[in-house]
Motif scaffolding. Structure first.
Motif, PDB file in Angstrom:
ATOM      1  N   THR A  18       0.853  -1.187   0.000  1.00  0.00           N
ATOM      2  CA  THR A  18       0.000   0.000   0.000  1.00  0.00           C
ATOM      3  C   THR A  18       0.889   1.237   0.000  1.00  0.00           C
ATOM      4  N   ASN A  19       0.300   2.378  -0.332  1.00  0.00           N
ATOM      5  CA  ASN A  19       1.056   3.631  -0.240  1.00  0.00           C
ATOM      6  C   ASN A  19       0.790   4.355   1.070  1.00  0.00           C
ATOM      7  N   ASP A  20      -0.100   3.786   1.894  1.00  0.00           N
ATOM      8  CA  ASP A  20      -0.470   4.413   3.159  1.00  0.00           C
ATOM      9  C   ASP A  20       0.686   4.312   4.146  1.00  0.00           C
ATOM     10  N   LYS A  21       1.286   5.435   4.477  1.00  0.00           N
ATOM     11  CA  LYS A  21       2.486   5.429   5.317  1.00  0.00           C
ATOM     12  C   LYS A  21       2.186   5.092   6.784  1.00  0.00           C
ATOM     13  N   CYS A  22       0.883   5.016   7.138  1.00  0.00           N
ATOM     14  CA  CYS A  22       0.536   4.653   8.522  1.00  0.00           C
ATOM     15  C   CYS A  22       0.665   3.156   8.760  1.00  0.00           C
ATOM     16  N   GLN A  23       0.757   2.373   7.679  1.00  0.00           N
ATOM     17  CA  GLN A  23       0.810   0.923   7.833  1.00  0.00           C
ATOM     18  C   GLN A  23       2.227   0.487   8.223  1.00  0.00           C
ATOM     19  N   MET A  24       2.361  -0.801   8.529  1.00  0.00           N
ATOM     20  CA  MET A  24       3.646  -1.380   8.907  1.00  0.00           C
ATOM     21  C   MET A  24       4.692  -1.040   7.841  1.00  0.00           C
ATOM     22  N   SER A  25       5.808  -0.501   8.273  1.00  0.00           N
ATOM     23  CA  SER A  25       6.720   0.013   7.270  1.00  0.00           C
ATOM     24  C   SER A  25       8.182  -0.255   7.621  1.00  0.00           C
ATOM     25  N   ASN A  26       8.974  -0.491   6.607  1.00  0.00           N
ATOM     26  CA  ASN A  26      10.412  -0.619   6.782  1.00  0.00           C
ATOM     27  C   ASN A  26      11.077  -0.361   5.440  1.00  0.00           C
ATOM     28  N   ASP A  27      11.990   0.582   5.391  1.00  0.00           N
ATOM     29  CA  ASP A  27      12.696   0.859   4.138  1.00  0.00           C
ATOM     30  C   ASP A  27      11.746   1.101   2.972  1.00  0.00           C
ATOM     31  N   GLY A  28      10.666   1.811   3.216  1.00  0.00           N
ATOM     32  CA  GLY A  28       9.740   2.103   2.130  1.00  0.00           C
ATOM     33  C   GLY A  28       8.803   0.961   1.794  1.00  0.00           C
ATOM     34  N   VAL A  29       8.891  -0.148   2.553  1.00  0.00           N
ATOM     35  CA  VAL A  29       7.999  -1.270   2.307  1.00  0.00           C
ATOM     36  C   VAL A  29       6.778  -1.107   3.209  1.00  0.00           C
ATOM     37  N   THR A  30       5.635  -0.857   2.617  1.00  0.00           N
ATOM     38  CA  THR A  30       4.432  -0.707   3.434  1.00  0.00           C
ATOM     39  C   THR A  30       3.424  -1.784   3.053  1.00  0.00           C
ATOM     40  N   ILE A  31       2.899  -2.424   4.078  1.00  0.00           N
ATOM     41  CA  ILE A  31       2.016  -3.573   3.894  1.00  0.00           C
ATOM     42  C   ILE A  31       0.610  -3.170   4.319  1.00  0.00           C
ATOM     43  N   ASP A  32      -0.369  -3.480   3.500  1.00  0.00           N
ATOM     44  CA  ASP A  32      -1.773  -3.271   3.848  1.00  0.00           C
ATOM     45  C   ASP A  32      -2.230  -4.495   4.647  1.00  0.00           C
ATOM     46  N   SER A  33      -2.316  -4.328   5.964  1.00  0.00           N
ATOM     47  CA  SER A  33      -2.570  -5.485   6.836  1.00  0.00           C
ATOM     48  C   SER A  33      -3.902  -6.159   6.524  1.00  0.00           C
ATOM     49  N   GLU A  34      -4.940  -5.343   6.380  1.00  0.00           N
ATOM     50  CA  GLU A  34      -6.273  -5.918   6.186  1.00  0.00           C
ATOM     51  C   GLU A  34      -6.351  -6.719   4.884  1.00  0.00           C
ATOM     52  N   ALA A  35      -5.857  -6.112   3.812  1.00  0.00           N
ATOM     53  CA  ALA A  35      -5.887  -6.807   2.514  1.00  0.00           C
ATOM     54  C   ALA A  35      -5.013  -8.055   2.547  1.00  0.00           C
ATOM     55  N   THR A  36      -3.904  -7.984   3.288  1.00  0.00           N
ATOM     56  CA  THR A  36      -3.007  -9.137   3.371  1.00  0.00           C
ATOM     57  C   THR A  36      -3.668 -10.292   4.117  1.00  0.00           C
ATOM     58  N   LEU A  37      -4.293  -9.991   5.254  1.00  0.00           N
ATOM     59  CA  LEU A  37      -4.947 -11.054   6.027  1.00  0.00           C
ATOM     60  C   LEU A  37      -6.066 -11.708   5.212  1.00  0.00           C
ATOM     61  N   GLU A  38      -6.776 -10.872   4.470  1.00  0.00           N
ATOM     62  CA  GLU A  38      -7.843 -11.401   3.612  1.00  0.00           C
ATOM     63  C   GLU A  38      -7.261 -12.351   2.552  1.00  0.00           C
ATOM     64  N   ALA A  39      -6.154 -11.937   1.953  1.00  0.00           N
ATOM     65  CA  ALA A  39      -5.524 -12.772   0.915  1.00  0.00           C
ATOM     66  C   ALA A  39      -4.990 -14.073   1.515  1.00  0.00           C
ATOM     67  N   LEU A  40      -4.347 -13.988   2.686  1.00  0.00           N
ATOM     68  CA  LEU A  40      -3.785 -15.195   3.307  1.00  0.00           C
ATOM     69  C   LEU A  40      -4.903 -16.179   3.667  1.00  0.00           C
ATOM     70  N   ALA A  41      -6.018 -15.648   4.179  1.00  0.00           N
ATOM     71  CA  ALA A  41      -7.153 -16.508   4.541  1.00  0.00           C
ATOM     72  C   ALA A  41      -7.716 -17.190   3.288  1.00  0.00           C
ATOM     73  N   ARG A  42      -7.764 -16.435   2.204  1.00  0.00           N
ATOM     74  CA  ARG A  42      -8.282 -16.986   0.956  1.00  0.00           C
ATOM     75  C   ARG A  42      -7.371 -18.104   0.416  1.00  0.00           C
ATOM     76  N   ILE A  43      -6.069 -17.889   0.537  1.00  0.00           N
ATOM     77  CA  ILE A  43      -5.107 -18.922   0.110  1.00  0.00           C
ATOM     78  C   ILE A  43      -5.313 -20.184   0.950  1.00  0.00           C
ATOM     79  N   ALA A  44      -5.417 -19.999   2.275  1.00  0.00           N
ATOM     80  CA  ALA A  44      -5.545 -21.147   3.181  1.00  0.00           C
ATOM     81  C   ALA A  44      -6.803 -21.956   2.870  1.00  0.00           C
ATOM     82  N   VAL A  45      -7.912 -21.260   2.627  1.00  0.00           N
ATOM     83  CA  VAL A  45      -9.167 -21.971   2.333  1.00  0.00           C
ATOM     84  C   VAL A  45      -9.039 -22.748   1.018  1.00  0.00           C
ATOM     85  N   SER A  46      -8.371 -22.163   0.028  1.00  0.00           N
ATOM     86  CA  SER A  46      -8.220 -22.876  -1.251  1.00  0.00           C
ATOM     87  C   SER A  46      -7.328 -24.114  -1.088  1.00  0.00           C
TER      88      SER A  46
END
Ligand SMILES: [Zn+2]
Length: 293
Positions: A107-135
């Motif tokens: 994500t570009n949202d600088k409020c999210q988890m960040s390191n060296d310009g790497v920002t992760i969208d937590s909500e979208a990530t958890l949704e994707a991981l859950a979807r992978i697990a179910v598949s």
């Protein structure tokens, strides 16, 4: 029941047995060749494998990671048809499937988890991981193994599995996954090095054992059935403490860099595996597993 869990890399296509330059003796297999490799090791008593998939195409969202005809999903189905008793565990992450090579959705949202310009969208990530697990569960995986080190990943996956009537599918959580240089050869095997930045924003600081134990406690609270310490040999104190502190099976991942150091030296390998056992690991994920069954 074997204490050993053998990791496998699976690729799309047919007749593929691709040597991995950084990991002598280890291959990426297409599903047909994977079955040929599994057959004798199952006959010898190996009962657990851990699958890592390499998609045909990467994209921004890591679509193949949760597609029902994705590489892992196809492989699990075919493996379970041939070896119904084999316990198939699947790695659940995005880094091998996304063009940016990170374990989460960016994500570009600088409020999210960040390191060296790497920002992760937590909500979208958890949704994707859950979807992978179910598949993966739908394909027949007995254990899903979230390796993204995203906060809340185990809770999100447990809920999604339960909501989809996969209560019997268990979670092996990569709870204590350190930001380690011992992963180098694996990243070549999986072609999953980050395109930019690094993973220190979400993996653990090797100096911080308390943070590791805290993450294990949290992921057990969230519903992990088994917790993992990764790497193994340089982190045996964490394996030992996890075993002492928590009433859950502990798996130690003897990673690619450790494999390469000891490859071809059977007496050293044996001694290293004994050390992992002595620290208290219930299960050992290792590329040497064939030598111990
Ligand atoms: Zn990852």
């Amino acid at each position: 029941m074997s204490q050993f869990i053998l990791p496998y890399f699976v690729v799309q296509g047919n007749g593929q047995k691709q040597p991995i330059a950084s990991m002598p003796g280890i291959y990426r297999f297409s599903i047909d060749k994977l079955l040929e490799d599994i057959d004798p090791v199952v006959a010898q008593g190996l009962d657990k494998i851990l699958l890592f998939g390499l998609p045909r195409e990467k994209d921004e969202l890591g679509t193949e990671a949760f597609a029902d005809d994705g590489i892992v999903q196809q492989a699990v189905k075919v493996i379970k048809d041939h070896f119904p008793q084999l316990i198939v565990m699947t790695d659940v992450c995005l880094c091998a499937y996304t063009t940016q090579g990170h374990c989460g959705v960016m994500t570009n949202d600088k409020c999210q988890m960040s390191n060296d310009g790497v920002t992760i969208d937590s909500e979208a990530t958890l949704e994707a991981l859950a979807r992978i697990a179910v598949s993966h569960a739908r394909a027949g995986a007995a254990y899903v193994a979230p390796s993204a080190m995203m906060r809340g990943q185990v809770r999100a996956i447990r809920k999604a599995l339960d909501d989809n009537s996969y209560q019997q599918v268990k979670i092996m959580a990569y709870s204590a996954k350190f930001a380690s240089s011992f992963y180098g050869p694996f990243r070549e095997a999986m072609n999953c090095s980050p395109a930019f930045g690094d993973r220190r924003g979400y993996q653990l600081d090797p100096r911080d054992s308390q943070a590791a134990l805290e993450r294990i406690r949290i992921e057990i609270d969230e519903g992990a059935d088994m917790v993992m310490v990764k790497p193994a040999l340089a982190y045996l104190d964490i394996v030992f403490q996890a075993k002492q502190l928590f009433n859950k099976p502990v798996a130690a991942y003897n990673v690619s860099g450790e494999y390469v150091l000891l490859h071809g030296q059977p007496t050293l390998i044996k001694e290293a595996i004994i050390a992992i056992q002595r620290a208290g690991a219930d299960y050992i994920i290792t590329y040497h597993a064939k030598e111990f069954i």
